[in-house]
Design a protein around this motif. Structure first.
Motif, PDB file in Angstrom:
ATOM      1  N   LYS A 264       3.838   5.956  -5.325  1.00  0.00           N
ATOM      2  CA  LYS A 264       3.764   6.115  -6.782  1.00  0.00           C
ATOM      3  C   LYS A 264       2.734   7.163  -7.161  1.00  0.00           C
ATOM      4  CE  LYS A 264       4.276   5.101 -11.161  1.00  0.00           C
ATOM      5  NZ  LYS A 264       3.425   6.210 -11.628  1.00  0.00           N
ATOM      6  N   THR A 265       1.687   7.201  -6.378  1.00  0.00           N
ATOM      7  CA  THR A 265       0.609   8.135  -6.714  1.00  0.00           C
ATOM      8  C   THR A 265       1.034   9.585  -6.499  1.00  0.00           C
ATOM      9  OG1 THR A 265      -1.043   6.467  -6.150  1.00  0.00           O
ATOM     10  CG2 THR A 265      -1.780   8.770  -6.216  1.00  0.00           C
TER      11      THR A 265
ATOM     12  N   GLN B 191       2.228   1.849  -3.431  1.00  0.00           N
ATOM     13  CA  GLN B 191       1.208   2.397  -4.336  1.00  0.00           C
ATOM     14  C   GLN B 191       0.958   3.875  -4.046  1.00  0.00           C
ATOM     15  OE1 GLN B 191      -0.135   0.706  -6.875  1.00  0.00           O
ATOM     16  NE2 GLN B 191      -1.097   2.700  -7.480  1.00  0.00           N
ATOM     17  N   HIS B 192       0.943   4.208  -2.758  1.00  0.00           N
ATOM     18  CA  HIS B 192       0.719   5.602  -2.391  1.00  0.00           C
ATOM     19  C   HIS B 192       1.895   6.473  -2.832  1.00  0.00           C
ATOM     20  CE1 HIS B 192      -0.655   9.025  -0.084  1.00  0.00           C
ATOM     21  NE2 HIS B 192       0.556   9.089   0.519  1.00  0.00           N
TER      22      HIS B 192
ATOM     23  N   ALA C 191       3.952  -3.632 -15.870  1.00  0.00           N
ATOM     24  CA  ALA C 191       5.200  -3.047 -16.337  1.00  0.00           C
ATOM     25  C   ALA C 191       6.178  -4.160 -16.668  1.00  0.00           C
ATOM     26  CB  ALA C 191       5.764  -2.123 -15.285  1.00  0.00           C
TER      27      ALA C 191
ATOM     28  N   LYS D  29       8.626   3.323 -12.213  1.00  0.00           N
ATOM     29  CA  LYS D  29       8.461   1.873 -11.955  1.00  0.00           C
ATOM     30  C   LYS D  29       9.200   1.502 -10.682  1.00  0.00           C
ATOM     31  CE  LYS D  29      10.780  -1.054 -14.456  1.00  0.00           C
ATOM     32  NZ  LYS D  29      11.213  -1.948 -15.580  1.00  0.00           N
TER      33      LYS D  29
ATOM     34  N   ARG E 185       5.710  -2.710  -9.968  1.00  0.00           N
ATOM     35  CA  ARG E 185       4.611  -1.751  -9.998  1.00  0.00           C
ATOM     36  C   ARG E 185       5.005  -0.606 -10.922  1.00  0.00           C
ATOM     37  NH1 ARG E 185       2.126  -5.172  -8.227  1.00  0.00           N
ATOM     38  NH2 ARG E 185       0.762  -5.272  -6.405  1.00  0.00           N
ATOM     39  N   PRO E 186       4.089  -0.130 -11.724  1.00  0.00           N
ATOM     40  CA  PRO E 186       2.669  -0.478 -11.773  1.00  0.00           C
ATOM     41  C   PRO E 186       2.491  -1.869 -12.372  1.00  0.00           C
ATOM     42  CG  PRO E 186       3.178   1.033 -13.559  1.00  0.00           C
ATOM     43  CD  PRO E 186       4.420   0.918 -12.736  1.00  0.00           C
ATOM     44  N   PRO E 187       1.359  -2.450 -12.112  1.00  0.00           N
ATOM     45  CA  PRO E 187       1.115  -3.800 -12.650  1.00  0.00           C
ATOM     46  C   PRO E 187       1.202  -3.776 -14.177  1.00  0.00           C
ATOM     47  CG  PRO E 187      -0.515  -3.230 -10.990  1.00  0.00           C
ATOM     48  CD  PRO E 187       0.253  -2.003 -11.242  1.00  0.00           C
TER      49      PRO E 187
ATOM     50  N   THR F 117       0.841  -1.224   0.000  1.00  0.00           N
ATOM     51  CA  THR F 117       0.000   0.000   0.000  1.00  0.00           C
ATOM     52  C   THR F 117       0.860   1.251   0.000  1.00  0.00           C
ATOM     53  OG1 THR F 117      -1.736  -1.202   1.196  1.00  0.00           O
ATOM     54  CG2 THR F 117      -1.803   1.208   1.272  1.00  0.00           C
TER      55      THR F 117
END
Length: 656
Positions: free
Chosen positions: A108-109, A105-106, A134, A116, A130-132, A102
Motif C-alpha cells: 500500500k505504501t 502494508q508495504h 476504511a 483499499k 486496510r487502511p485501518p 506487513t
C-alpha cells in the motif's frame, strides 16, 4: 537646355500601335509567380498530409506504449497480490500472519494507486481491511473466482472517483477459503503510468463503452481536434478504452513558417507586379493621351496664322511653327538653334532690338511691341510681338514664348484710314467755311467799308488848302488799323482751312477759347444765341495745337447753336465754362436744346452718326480725334429736363 519638339506622324502612329498592344510578356511574370505559389501550395499540402500521418503514427505508437505500461502495471499488481494472498491463512489465529500483513502494508505504501485492501471469507464476510478505518462494506459481492480476476470499473461513492477492483482467491489445502479484494484508483493509475512527456503532448483518458470518462491525465482541454486515437485495455480492464487526443500545436513548425514566408513573398510579388502592371497601363494611357494631345496641339499650331516661337534665356530658338517660318521666309531647320543676332532683324533697328532684348532679360512680365522682320529677299513685314515668360513644370523661368502677328495689312488700313480721316477733316473744314461764308462776308464788310471811308476822307483832306497833316495822319492810321483787322480775319480763316500736320507746343488754353469764340461770334449772332462765359483762370497752360483746339471748341459751339435753332430766341442760351482741378483743365459747353437722342447715345462720337438732315456726322468724331491727340477725354451729359453738356479735359503742363 529644354528642347521643344513635335513627334512626326509616323512616330505617333508607331507609338500608338505599340502602346495599344498588350503583349503576353506583360503577364508572364505574374503567371510564373502564380505557378510557383500553386506548386508551393501543393507541396505544403503534401507536407501537411505527411506530417498528419506522422503525427497519427506517433499517436498510435504512444497509445500502444501507454496501453502496455498500464497492462504491465496491472499485471504486476495482480502477481504481487496473488503472492501475498498465498501467504494469508484465513482460519489461523490471528486471521493472517504477521508477514502477510506487513507485505500488504508495504504494498500500500509503495503503490499510491491502491485505495483499499480487504480480506473476506468464502461467505463474503470481511475479515480485514486496510487502511485501518476504511469502510468494511464491499461495493458488490461476487462469487469467488478460481483465479485472480479484474472486475469492471465503477464509480465509488466512498472514494468519489472511478475505481477498479482486483479479486484474488485464497487457498488452503487446495481449497478456496476466501478472497483478497484490492481497490485501485484509475486516475492514480494514469498518473503513475503515463509519463510527463506524453502528458505534455496528449490528453489521456480512460472511457467506458458509453464514452463516459472514467479517469483523465491532462493539462487542459484538448480542443476540437480531428486527430485522436482510442484502443481497448481489455484485458485486464474489462470494458475500458484508452483515449489519447493531441493538444493543439502552440508553436509553428519551422517548415510551416518557411512556407508562410515564401507564400507571403510570392503574394507580395504578385501584388507588386499587379501594381506595376496597373501603373504601366496608366503610364501607357497617359503617354498615348500625351501623344494625342501633342498631335492635336501640333495640328492647331500648324493651322494658326499667328507665328509661334520659343526661346531660352540666352535667346536661342527652340521651337517655331509654320506661320513663323512663313513670316521670316525661312524653314524650321534653318531657324531652330539660331542665337542672336537673328537674320530677320532689320539692320537700322539693330540697336533698338538689342536694347529691347536686354530689357526683356531683366523682366518676367508680358511685353507687347511692334517691329519689322526682313526676309531673305529683302522684303519687310510689319509684325506685332507678344512676349510671355516660358515656365517649365518646376515653375522655373526657362525662356520666352512669343506670338507674332503680321500687321502689314492693318498698318496699310490704318494709313488709309488716317488719310481718309484727314480728307474728311479737311472737307469738314471746307464745309464749315462754306457755312461761315455769309457771316465772314459780314465780318469783312465792316473793316472794308471803314477802309473805303478812311481812304475817301484822306483824299479829301489832300485836296484842302492848307493841308492839315495831323488830321491826315489820324485818318491814315485808322485806315491801317482796319486793314490789319481785315488781315487778321483772313489769316485766321487761312490757318483754319489749310491742310497741315498737328504741331503740339505749350499754349494758354484760354487764348484758344478766345480765338474760337471770335470765329463763332458771327454765327452765334446769326442764330440769336445768348453767350455766357463765366470768369476763369487766365493762365491754363497745356501742350497742344492752337488751330486744332480752336476747331474743337468751334465745332462744339456750332453744334450747340444748331441744337437750339428751333427754340424761342429767349431760350437760346449757350454757356461755356473753363476750370482747372487735379492737374487737368475741364471745358464745358452747355446748351438748352433737346439733348442727345437715346437712339444714338452709344454711337454719338462715331463717324457718320447724325440727326441732321444735311449733316455728314463727322464733327464729333473729329472732336474726339483732336482730344485723343492731346491725351484728353471727351464725353457728354444730358441735362434734366432738357439740354446737353459736352465736356472735354486736357492735362495741364507741370511747371514751377
Amino acid at each position: 537646355m529644354m528642347r521643344l519638339a513635335r513627334p512626326s506622324g509616323f512616330m505617333r502612329q508607331a507609338a500608338s500601335r505599340t502602346l495599344a498592344a498588350h503583349p503576353i510578356s506583360t503577364y508572364v511574370p505574374i503567371l510564373a509567380i502564380l505557378i510557383i505559389v500553386l506548386l508551393m501550395g501543393v507541396f505544403a499540402w503534401a507536407v501537411s498530409k505527411e506530417r498528419h500521418e506522422e503525427q497519427s503514427n506517433e499517436l498510435i505508437r504512444n497509445a500502444l506504449w501507454v496501453e502496455q505500461s498500464l497492462s504491465f502495471q496491472l499485471r504486476s499488481h495482480e502477481n504481487n497480490l496473488s503472492r501475498i494472498a498465498s501467504e494469508i491463512e484465513v482460519h489461523s489465529q490471528p486471521a493472517t500472519t504477521q508477514t502477510a500483513l506487513t507485505q500488504l502494508q508495504h504494498f500500500k505504501t509503495i503503490h499510491p494507486d491502491l485505495l483499499k485492501v480487504a480480506v473476506q471469507d468464502r461467505f463474503g464476510t470481511t475479515l480485514l481491511v486496510r487502511p485501518p478505518g476504511a469502510d468494511t462494506r464491499i461495493a458488490a459481492h461476487v462469487s469467488t473466482p478460481r483465479t485472480s480476476t479484474w472486475l469492471p470499473a465503477y464509480y465509488s461513492n466512498e472514494h468519489q472517483e472511478s475505481v477498479l477492483d482486483l479479486v484474488v482467491p485464497i487457498y488452503e489445502d487446495n481449497d478456496i477459503v476466501g478472497t483478497l479484494r484490492a481497490t485501485f484508483s484509475l486516475a492514480t493509475i494514469l498518473m503513475e503510468n503515463v509519463p510527463w512527456w506524453i502528458a505534455e503532448q496528449y490528453h489521456v483518458s480512460l472511457i467506458d463503452q458509453g464514452d463516459q470518462t472514467l479517469a483523465t491525465r491532462s493539462k487542459g482541454e484538448p480542443g476540437q481536434s480531428e486527430l485522436r486515437y482510442a484502443m481497448s485495455v481489455d484485458p485486464p480492464l474489462h470494458g475500458v478504452r484508452l483515449l489519447m487526443t493531441p493538444y493543439p500545436q502552440k508553436n509553428i513548425p519551422t517548415f510551416t513558417l518557411l512556407l508562410t514566408v515564401i507564400a507571403g513573398l510570392a503574394l507580395l510579388a504578385v501584388v507588386n507586379l499587379a501594381m506595376q502592371h496597373h501603373y504601366a497601363r496608366k503610364r501607357r494611357d497617359a503617354e498615348l493621351a500625351l501623344m494625342q494631345e501633342q498631335a492635336f496641339r501640333s495640328a492647331i499650331e500648324n493651322s494658326m496664322v499667328t507665328g509661334m516661337r520659343a526661346r531660352d534665356l540666352d535667346g536661342k530658338v527652340l521651337y517655331v511653327n509654320p506661320a513663323f517660318c512663313e513670316l521670316v521666309g525661312r524653314s524650321s531647320e534653318e531657324i531652330i538653334g539660331l542665337a542672336p543676332p537673328m537674320p530677320w532683324w532689320v539692320p537700322e533697328m539693330m540697336d533698338e532690338t538689342l536694347e529691347r532684348r536686354d530689357r526683356l532679360k531683366s523682366s518676367r512680365s508680358v511685353q507687347v511691341f511692334d517691329t519689322l522682320f526682313q526676309r531673305p529677299d529683302g522684303s519687310r513685314v510689319d509684325v506685332q510681338v507678344f512676349e510671355s515668360p516660358l515656365i517649365d513644370a518646376q515653375k522655373q523661368h526657362v525662356g520666352w514664348i512669343s506670338s507674332i502677328i503680321d500687321i502689314s495689312s492693318r498698318k496699310q488700313a490704318e494709313a488709309l484710314a488716317s488719310s481718309q480721316s484727314e480728307q474728311l477733316h479737311h472737307t469738314a473744314k471746307l464745309i464749315t467755311m462754306g457755312e461761315m461764308a455769309s457771316t465772314l462776308a459780314h465780318e469783312l464788310n465792316q473793316p472794308l467799308s471803314a477802309i473805303a471811308s478812311y481812304a475817301a476822307g484822306s483824299l479829301n483832306l489832300l485836296g484842302n488848302e492848307p493841308l492839315d497833316p495831323k488830321l491826315l495822319r489820324r485818318g491814315l492810321e485808322s485806315l491801317a488799323e482796319q486793314t490789319r483787322r481785315a488781315g487778321q480775319i483772313i489769316h485766321r480763316i487761312h490757318d483754319f482751312v489749310r491742310k497741315r500736320d498737328p504741331q503740339l507746343s505749350p499754349l494758354n488754353l484760354p487764348d484758344a477759347l478766345q480765338g474760337a469764340l471770335a470765329m463763332a461770334k458771327a454765327g452765334l449772332r446769326h442764330h440769336q444765341i445768348q453767350l455766357i462765359v463765366p470768369s476763369h483762370p487766365e493762365n491754363l497752360p497745356v501742350m497742344g495745337d492752337k488751330v486744332l483746339l480752336e476747331q474743337l471748341i468751334f465745332n462744339l459751339l456750332r453744334n450747340a447753336a444748331e441744337a437750339m435753332s428751333g427754340l424761342e430766341p429767349e431760350r437760346r442760351v449757350l454757356e461755356v465754362t473753363m476750370q482747372a482741378s487735379n492737374g487737368v483743365v475741364l471745358v464745358m459747353v452747355a446748351d438748352q436744346g433737346p439733348g442727345v437722342a437715346a437712339t444714338i447715345m452709344a454711337e454719338v462720337f462715331q463717324a457718320f452718326t447724325t440727326t441732321k438732315a444735311q449733316g455728314l456726322g463727322i464733327g464729333l468724331n473729329i472732336c474726339r480725334s483732336i482730344v485723343e491727340l492731346h491725351h484728353g477725354k471727351l464725353w457728354f451729359e444730358n441735362g434734366v429736363p432738357h439740354g446737353a453738356t459736352f465736356l472735354f479735359s486736357l492735362p495741364l503742363i507741370e511747371h514751377d
